[in-house]
Design an enzyme around this catalytic site. Sequence first.
Site, PDB file in Angstrom:
ATOM      1  N   LYS A 157     -22.751 -99.238  87.959  1.00 36.88           N
ATOM      2  CA  LYS A 157     -23.292 -98.285  87.118  1.00 36.88           C
ATOM      3  C   LYS A 157     -24.948 -98.709  87.071  1.00 36.88           C
ATOM      4  O   LYS A 157     -25.138 -99.828  87.277  1.00 36.88           O
ATOM      5  CB  LYS A 157     -23.109 -98.428  85.561  1.00 36.88           C
ATOM      6  CG  LYS A 157     -23.278 -97.285  84.785  1.00 36.88           C
ATOM      7  CD  LYS A 157     -22.470 -96.061  85.264  1.00 36.88           C
ATOM      8  CE  LYS A 157     -22.532 -94.831  84.237  1.00 36.88           C
ATOM      9  NZ  LYS A 157     -21.518 -93.607  84.522  1.00 36.88           N
TER      10      LYS A 157
HETATM   11  P1  NAD Z   1     -26.070 -85.187  79.660  1.00 36.25           P
HETATM   12  O1  NAD Z   1     -27.059 -86.029  79.651  1.00 36.25           O
HETATM   13  O2  NAD Z   1     -25.766 -83.995  80.523  1.00 36.25           O
HETATM   14  O3  NAD Z   1     -25.577 -84.679  78.021  1.00 36.25           O
HETATM   15  C1  NAD Z   1     -25.498 -85.640  77.119  1.00 36.25           C
HETATM   16  C2  NAD Z   1     -25.317 -84.785  75.773  1.00 36.25           C
HETATM   17  O4  NAD Z   1     -25.149 -85.871  74.711  1.00 36.25           O
HETATM   18  C3  NAD Z   1     -26.464 -84.057  75.485  1.00 36.25           C
HETATM   19  O5  NAD Z   1     -26.069 -82.643  74.827  1.00 36.25           O
HETATM   20  C4  NAD Z   1     -26.847 -84.845  74.306  1.00 36.25           C
HETATM   21  O6  NAD Z   1     -27.927 -84.025  73.423  1.00 36.25           O
HETATM   22  C5  NAD Z   1     -25.791 -85.490  73.597  1.00 36.25           C
HETATM   23  N1  NAD Z   1     -26.161 -86.752  73.009  1.00 36.25           N
HETATM   24  C6  NAD Z   1     -26.798 -87.701  73.359  1.00 36.25           C
HETATM   25  N2  NAD Z   1     -27.044 -88.351  72.437  1.00 36.25           N
HETATM   26  C7  NAD Z   1     -26.099 -87.937  71.176  1.00 36.25           C
HETATM   27  C8  NAD Z   1     -25.813 -88.434  69.992  1.00 36.25           C
HETATM   28  N3  NAD Z   1     -26.490 -89.568  69.231  1.00 36.25           N
HETATM   29  N4  NAD Z   1     -25.119 -87.531  69.140  1.00 36.25           N
HETATM   30  C9  NAD Z   1     -24.690 -86.410  69.637  1.00 36.25           C
HETATM   31  N5  NAD Z   1     -24.936 -85.896  70.760  1.00 36.25           N
HETATM   32  C10 NAD Z   1     -25.640 -86.694  71.446  1.00 36.25           C
HETATM   33  O7  NAD Z   1     -24.878 -86.177  79.978  1.00 36.25           O
HETATM   34  P2  NAD Z   1     -23.462 -86.167  80.768  1.00 36.25           P
HETATM   35  O8  NAD Z   1     -23.582 -86.269  82.110  1.00 36.25           O
HETATM   36  O9  NAD Z   1     -22.754 -84.717  80.115  1.00 36.25           O
HETATM   37  O10 NAD Z   1     -22.731 -87.261  80.118  1.00 36.25           O
HETATM   38  C11 NAD Z   1     -22.064 -87.331  78.846  1.00 36.25           C
HETATM   39  C12 NAD Z   1     -21.027 -88.448  78.783  1.00 36.25           C
HETATM   40  O11 NAD Z   1     -20.053 -88.220  79.780  1.00 36.25           O
HETATM   41  C13 NAD Z   1     -21.893 -89.738  79.237  1.00 36.25           C
HETATM   42  O12 NAD Z   1     -20.835 -90.788  78.338  1.00 36.25           O
HETATM   43  C14 NAD Z   1     -21.338 -89.855  80.652  1.00 36.25           C
HETATM   44  O13 NAD Z   1     -21.189 -91.331  80.879  1.00 36.25           O
HETATM   45  C15 NAD Z   1     -20.065 -89.408  80.719  1.00 36.25           C
HETATM   46  N6  NAD Z   1     -19.857 -89.074  82.124  1.00 36.25           N
HETATM   47  C16 NAD Z   1     -20.573 -88.155  82.606  1.00 36.25           C
HETATM   48  C17 NAD Z   1     -20.101 -87.913  84.009  1.00 36.25           C
HETATM   49  C18 NAD Z   1     -20.967 -86.772  84.979  1.00 36.25           C
HETATM   50  O14 NAD Z   1     -20.576 -86.359  85.924  1.00 36.25           O
HETATM   51  N7  NAD Z   1     -21.961 -86.327  84.410  1.00 36.25           N
HETATM   52  C19 NAD Z   1     -18.999 -88.325  84.412  1.00 36.25           C
HETATM   53  C20 NAD Z   1     -18.175 -89.345  83.751  1.00 36.25           C
HETATM   54  C21 NAD Z   1     -18.364 -89.535  82.364  1.00 36.25           C
END
Ligand code: NAD
Length: 490
Positions: free
Chosen positions: A176
Site C-alpha cells: 500500500k
Molecule cells: P474515495 O476517495 O473515492 O471515497 C471516500 C469516501 O469516504 C468519500 O465519499 C468521503 O467523503 C468519505 N469519507 C472520508 N472520510 C470520512 C469520514 N470521516 N466520515 C464519513 N465519510 C468519510 O475512496 P474509495 O476508493 O471509495 O475508498 C473507500 C474505502 O474503500 C477505503 O477504505 C479504501 O481503502 C477501500 N477500498 C477501495 C478500493 C478501490 O478500488 N477504490 C478497493 C478496495 C477497498
Amino acid sequence: MFENEKENGQDLKPLSISKEWKLLYHRHGRPGLEEGIKFKGLCKYCEIQSLCSLPKPEIGVWRCEHYRAKVWRKSDFYQNVIRQLEKAQEVNNFDRDICKIMAETMNELVVHFPVKMDDGHVKMFTGYRVQHNNALGPFKGGFRFHPMVDIDEVRALATLMTWKTAIANIPFGGAKGGLQIDPADHSPTEIEKIARRFTFALGSNIGPDYDIPAPDVNTNPQIMAWIQDTYMSTIAPDERNRCIHVVTGKPIESGGSAGREKATGQGVIFLIEKWAQDHGFKMNGATYIVQGFGNVGSWAARLMKMNGSKLIAVEDITGAIRNKNGIDPDDLAQHVKEHGGIVDYPKAQSINHEVFFSTKADILIPAALENSITGNTAELLNVKLVAEGANGPTDEEGDKILQRKKIHVIPDILCNSGGVIVSYFEWLQNKRSEFWELDEIDSKLKKIIIGAYERVRNAAEKYKVDWRTAAQIVAISRLEMVYKERGIFP
Ligand code: NAD
C-alpha cells in the site's frame, strides 16, 4: 507547522480528548455537528481558519477535524490487523514461525520531496510505500492521498492486501502507498506535479512485475495515468511499452480495463446477493445505508438500486443525510459530482453521525475509512448485515458488539476484493495486449469472488468462527502452504 504531540507541556494523546469530541469528526462547519457550539478558532494542526464549531478540548490547544480524525482513526488499526492474525493462529494452530513472518512488513519506504506550488513557493511532502509480502506474486495495493496517512496506517492496509489477494487466489502479494496531503488544498496542476514527483521519488521501488499501485481514497484513473506516464518516462525508450501495467485502475485509453472503476462496488454487490440467496433474504425492497460516497460507496449504492433495494441514509466527509422514502443513488452521485459531497442534497434531510448509525435498515455498507464501526457506533446499529466496502472499517470493540448483536459481517478482506481482482484482469490484459469486454470481466469477477466467499463460508462452518476469522484462516492457510513448500532462504 506540524507540532509534536506535546504542546505547552501538555500531553495531547487520546486520553486528553473528550469522548464527544472524538465522535464529532465531520468536516469544518458542515451539518452533522451537535448542538452546544462553544468554540471557533484557528486549528493549530493544519493552520487553516476553521469555520467549525466544537467543544473546547479539556486540555491543550484546540485542533480541527484533522487532528481528531488522526486520534480517532489511528487508535489501533495496525494492532487490530495483527491481533486478527493472532486470533486465526490460535484457532487453526498455524505454524508460529510463518505467523512471525506474516506479522511483519517486508519493506517500508518513506520519501520526502519538494514540489513548487502554483504561487511559486515550495512545499515538502511525505509519502509512503509499504510492501508487506510477495510470496504469492508481485506486491499489489493502492495509493491513498489523505492528510492523516501515516506509516502505521499504510502498514495495516498493506497487510490487509496480502490477505485479500490470498483469499481471492490471485497471484499477487500485498502493498500500500500513501501520501500525506489534503487534495482539497491543491489545484489539479499541483496534484499532477505532486503525483509525478511522488512516483519519481519511489523510482524502481514500484514496477510492472514488482509492485503495482492502483487507486484508493482520493486517487483516481487520472492520477494513475500521471503515475504511469512518469514511470514510463524514466526508463529506457525500448522498455516503455512493456511497462504500461505499472499501475492498474488507469483510464481505458491508457490501458485500463472495462469494469475497473465499478469493480470494488460490483464485488460488494455480488457478495451481498450471494449472502441474500444463502439466507433466504429478499433484495427487492431491502433497505440499505452507505457510509462514504466515493468510488466504492457510490458504485455499491448504484448497483444495489438495480436489485430494487432502497437507499435511505448516506454519510460522507461533508455530513449525513436521510430520506426514509428513498434516495436515488444516481441522482445523489450527480449532486456529489457537482458539489463535491452529499452536503446540501435537497431531496433528503440533514442528520448527524449518531442518527445515521441508528437508522434502521437491512444492510450497512461502510465505504469510507477505517475504524468507523467502533464500540459506540456498533451499539447504535440496527441492521442485519454489514458489507465492508472500506478497509478496516470495524475496530475490535465494534466487532465484538456486532457479534453479540448477531449482525452478520462480510469482512473487508473478502468484501472489497473486487477492485484487486479486476486490477489483476487489467494487468493480464496489458501483458497480453488484449482488451476484454465488460460482460467477460463481470462474469470472471463473479466467479472468483463467489469462490472466495465459499472458501470463507466453509472455513467459518468448519472452525465455528466468525467470518473475519474465517477469512483470515483462508488467507494464512494459503500462505503457510507456500512457505512450507518453498522453505525459508537460505
Ligand atoms: P474515495 O476517495 O473515492 O471515497 C471516500 C469516501 O469516504 C468519500 O465519499 C468521503 O467523503 C468519505 N469519507 C472520508 N472520510 C470520512 C469520514 N470521516 N466520515 C464519513 N465519510 C468519510 O475512496 P474509495 O476508493 O471509495 O475508498 C473507500 C474505502 O474503500 C477505503 O477504505 C479504501 O481503502 C477501500 N477500498 C477501495 C478500493 C478501490 O478500488 N477504490 C478497493 C478496495 C477497498
